[in-house]
Design an enzyme around this catalytic site. Structure first.
Site, PDB file in Angstrom:
ATOM      1  N   SER A  76      17.182  22.429  41.167  1.00  0.00           N
ATOM      2  CA  SER A  76      16.355  22.127  39.988  1.00  0.00           C
ATOM      3  C   SER A  76      16.131  23.406  39.192  1.00  0.00           C
ATOM      4  O   SER A  76      15.548  24.371  39.698  1.00  0.00           O
ATOM      5  CB  SER A  76      14.985  21.580  40.419  1.00  0.00           C
ATOM      6  OG  SER A  76      14.075  21.711  39.345  1.00  0.00           O
ATOM      7  N   HIS A 117      19.815  19.586  38.568  1.00  0.00           N
ATOM      8  CA  HIS A 117      18.653  18.724  38.304  1.00  0.00           C
ATOM      9  C   HIS A 117      17.833  19.366  37.197  1.00  0.00           C
ATOM     10  O   HIS A 117      17.441  20.543  37.290  1.00  0.00           O
ATOM     11  CB  HIS A 117      17.825  18.577  39.577  1.00  0.00           C
ATOM     12  CG  HIS A 117      16.690  17.631  39.478  1.00  0.00           C
ATOM     13  ND1 HIS A 117      16.841  16.247  39.529  1.00  0.00           N
ATOM     14  CD2 HIS A 117      15.357  17.850  39.342  1.00  0.00           C
ATOM     15  CE1 HIS A 117      15.639  15.687  39.434  1.00  0.00           C
ATOM     16  NE2 HIS A 117      14.731  16.622  39.325  1.00  0.00           N
ATOM     17  N   ASP A 175      14.445  19.086  34.984  1.00  0.00           N
ATOM     18  CA  ASP A 175      13.119  18.442  34.981  1.00  0.00           C
ATOM     19  C   ASP A 175      12.500  18.466  33.591  1.00  0.00           C
ATOM     20  O   ASP A 175      12.105  19.529  33.102  1.00  0.00           O
ATOM     21  CB  ASP A 175      12.195  19.179  35.965  1.00  0.00           C
ATOM     22  CG  ASP A 175      12.511  18.797  37.388  1.00  0.00           C
ATOM     23  OD1 ASP A 175      12.713  19.698  38.225  1.00  0.00           O
ATOM     24  OD2 ASP A 175      12.557  17.584  37.653  1.00  0.00           O
ATOM     25  N   MET A 199       9.459  17.402  31.188  1.00  0.00           N
ATOM     26  CA  MET A 199       8.046  17.028  31.305  1.00  0.00           C
ATOM     27  C   MET A 199       7.413  17.003  29.914  1.00  0.00           C
ATOM     28  O   MET A 199       7.601  17.932  29.132  1.00  0.00           O
ATOM     29  CB  MET A 199       7.310  18.043  32.177  1.00  0.00           C
ATOM     30  CG  MET A 199       7.917  18.159  33.564  1.00  0.00           C
ATOM     31  SD  MET A 199       7.063  19.420  34.532  1.00  0.00           S
ATOM     32  CE  MET A 199       8.088  19.436  35.980  1.00  0.00           C
ATOM     33  N   HIS A 238      15.799  14.325  34.964  1.00  0.00           N
ATOM     34  CA  HIS A 238      14.600  13.637  35.480  1.00  0.00           C
ATOM     35  C   HIS A 238      13.541  13.605  34.368  1.00  0.00           C
ATOM     36  O   HIS A 238      12.924  14.632  34.072  1.00  0.00           O
ATOM     37  CB  HIS A 238      14.115  14.418  36.702  1.00  0.00           C
ATOM     38  CG  HIS A 238      12.864  13.897  37.308  1.00  0.00           C
ATOM     39  ND1 HIS A 238      12.178  14.619  38.265  1.00  0.00           N
ATOM     40  CD2 HIS A 238      12.154  12.765  37.124  1.00  0.00           C
ATOM     41  CE1 HIS A 238      11.114  13.942  38.645  1.00  0.00           C
ATOM     42  NE2 HIS A 238      11.074  12.801  37.965  1.00  0.00           N
ATOM     43  N   MET A 272      10.143  13.024  33.250  1.00  0.00           N
ATOM     44  CA  MET A 272       8.740  12.807  33.594  1.00  0.00           C
ATOM     45  C   MET A 272       8.010  12.636  32.261  1.00  0.00           C
ATOM     46  O   MET A 272       7.321  13.537  31.768  1.00  0.00           O
ATOM     47  CB  MET A 272       8.190  13.995  34.410  1.00  0.00           C
ATOM     48  CG  MET A 272       8.725  13.996  35.827  1.00  0.00           C
ATOM     49  SD  MET A 272       8.606  15.576  36.665  1.00  0.00           S
ATOM     50  CE  MET A 272      10.127  16.321  36.105  1.00  0.00           C
ATOM     51  N   MET A 314       9.953  10.683  44.834  1.00  0.00           N
ATOM     52  CA  MET A 314       9.234  11.957  44.714  1.00  0.00           C
ATOM     53  C   MET A 314       8.546  12.271  46.038  1.00  0.00           C
ATOM     54  O   MET A 314       7.800  11.439  46.567  1.00  0.00           O
ATOM     55  CB  MET A 314       8.189  11.879  43.597  1.00  0.00           C
ATOM     56  CG  MET A 314       8.770  11.791  42.185  1.00  0.00           C
ATOM     57  SD  MET A 314       9.914  13.117  41.808  1.00  0.00           S
ATOM     58  CE  MET A 314       8.804  14.522  41.830  1.00  0.00           C
ATOM     59  N   ASP A 327      12.882  14.570  45.903  1.00  0.00           N
ATOM     60  CA  ASP A 327      12.601  15.633  44.945  1.00  0.00           C
ATOM     61  C   ASP A 327      11.211  16.215  45.197  1.00  0.00           C
ATOM     62  O   ASP A 327      10.201  15.545  44.971  1.00  0.00           O
ATOM     63  CB  ASP A 327      12.666  14.998  43.544  1.00  0.00           C
ATOM     64  CG  ASP A 327      12.513  16.003  42.439  1.00  0.00           C
ATOM     65  OD1 ASP A 327      12.518  15.570  41.268  1.00  0.00           O
ATOM     66  OD2 ASP A 327      12.381  17.199  42.726  1.00  0.00           O
TER      67      ASP A 327
HETATM   68  C1  DX5 Z   1       8.523  18.416  40.145  1.00  0.00           C
HETATM   69  C2  DX5 Z   1      10.006  18.309  39.867  1.00  0.00           C
HETATM   70  C3  DX5 Z   1      10.829  18.761  41.024  1.00  0.00           C
HETATM   71  C4  DX5 Z   1      10.571  20.198  41.393  1.00  0.00           C
HETATM   72  C5  DX5 Z   1      11.201  20.500  42.714  1.00  0.00           C
HETATM   73  O1  DX5 Z   1       7.824  17.661  39.193  1.00  0.00           O
HETATM   74  O2  DX5 Z   1      10.359  16.983  39.591  1.00  0.00           O
HETATM   75  O3  DX5 Z   1      12.226  18.610  40.694  1.00  0.00           O
HETATM   76  O4  DX5 Z   1      11.099  21.035  40.396  1.00  0.00           O
HETATM   77  O5  DX5 Z   1      10.854  21.803  42.998  1.00  0.00           O
HETATM   78  P1  DX5 Z   1      10.680  22.324  44.480  1.00  0.00           P
HETATM   79  O6  DX5 Z   1      12.018  22.064  45.126  1.00  0.00           O
HETATM   80  O7  DX5 Z   1      10.346  23.746  44.264  1.00  0.00           O
HETATM   81  O8  DX5 Z   1       9.585  21.535  45.126  1.00  0.00           O
HETATM   82 ZN    ZN Z   2      12.634  16.556  39.410  1.00  0.00          ZN
END
Ligand code: DX5
Ligand code: ZN
Length: 224
Positions: free
Chosen positions: A9, A34, A36, A38, A67, A69, A140, A174
Site C-alpha cells: 500500500s 494498493h 488508498d 480517502m 481502494h 474509502m 478490512m 487490509d
Molecule cells: C487503511 C488502508 C490500508 C493501510 C494498510 O485505511 O486501507 O491499506 O494503508 O496499512 P498497514 O499495512 O500499515 O496497516
Molecule cells: Zn486499503
C-alpha cells in the site's frame, strides 16, 4: 489454490517521492500496487485522488488495486477508471447503490471489488457474491483511515465465512499484515494481502514480499 498475491500500500510510502515508492514496490516483486483513496468523509483522513493513480500507471506496469474509502464512490469511479485503475474497490457501507456501482465498474472493463469494515458482518456482502458483479472481496482488518494500526484478528471468521461461500472469489485483507498476521489470514482463506507499513519499513522489501508469499502459500485455507 487461487493466486497468492502481495500488494504493497503506497499510503505507507514517502509522499515526497511517491513515484519512487511505486517503482521500489514493483522492483521488489509486488504483484499489485494498493492505492488508498480517502475523502475525509467516509474516513477522517484525506489521501490522494485520480492523479496519483495516473502517476502510478506511468511508473509501474503491475496492476493498480484502488481502494475507495469514499462516501459516494459512484461519483468517482469513472475518473479512477480513466486514470489507470485495474481493480476498483468500493465499501459496502458507502452511500450508493452497490450492485449498480459494481456493474458500472465492470462496464468500464475494470475488476470490481467490495470492501467491508471490521464491524460489518460478512452477510452484508453475500448479496454481491456473484461472478457477474464482483471479482474481489476486501476484508478490512483495521478501521480504515490510517496505516500502521494493529491487526484485528476477529475478522478472520468473516474471511472464512466468505471463503466457504465462494471459492472462486479473490479475498483480500487490509491492515496490520506482517510476517505473523499473514499466517492466520491465509489459513482462513485470504489470497490477496495488502501490506503498507510492514513492507515500506523493510531494508529488503523483496525478501519480505517473498516471505509473506511463501507463508501464505504454506498456510492457505489450513483453518477452513
Ligand atoms: C487503511 C488502508 C490500508 C493501510 C494498510 O485505511 O486501507 O491499506 O494503508 O496499512 P498497514 O499495512 O500499515 O496497516
Ligand atoms: Zn486499503
Amino acid at each position: 489454490m487461487p493466486d497468492i498475491q502481495i500488494m504493497p500500500s503506497i499510503l505507507a510510502a514517502d509522499f515526497g517521492r511517491l513515484a519512487d515508492g511505486c517503482v521500489r514496490a514493483e522492483a521488489a516483486g509486488a504483484d499489485q500496487l494498493h492505492v488508498d483513496v480517502m475523502d475525509g468523509v467516509f474516513v477522517p483522513n484525506i489521501s490522494f485522488g485520480p492523479d496519483v493513480v495516473k502517476m502510478a500507471a506511468v511508473s509501474v506496469s503491475i496492476p493498480r488495486n484502488v481502494h475507495l474509502m469514499v462516501m459516494n464512490p459512484q461519483n468517482h469511479i469513472k475518473a479512477f477508471a480513466a486514470a489507470g485503475s485495474d481493480t476498483i474497490l468500493i465499501h459496502v457501507e458507502a452511500r450508493c447503490d452497490i450492485p449498480e456501482t459494481l456493474s458500472a465498474i465492470r462496464s468500464m472493463g475494470k475488476r470490481a471489488g467490495i470492501t467491508l469494515n471490521p464491524e460489518t458482518p460478512a452477510e452484508s456482502v453475500f448479496q454481491c457474491l456473484d461472478e457477474r458483479w464482483v471479482d474481489e472481496v476486501l476484508v478490512m482488518s483495521v478501521h480504515p483511515g490510517f496505516g500502521g494500526q494493529k491487526y484485528l484478528s476477529y475478522v478472520e471468521q468473516k474471511v472464512a465465512a466468505i471463503r466457504r461461500r465462494a471459492d472462486w472469489v479473490d479475498i483480500s485483507i487490509d491492515g496490520g499484515i506482517d510476517a505473523e498476521t499473514v499466517i492466520p489470514a491465509a489459513a482462513h482463506g485470504v489470497n490477496l494481502f495488502v501490506a503498507g507499513s510492514y513492507l515500506f519499513k523493510q531494508e529488503d522489501m523483496a525478501a519480505a514480499i517473498k516471505d509473506l508469499r511463501r507463508s501464505a502459500q504454506e498456510n492457505y485455507c489450513r483453518n477452513l
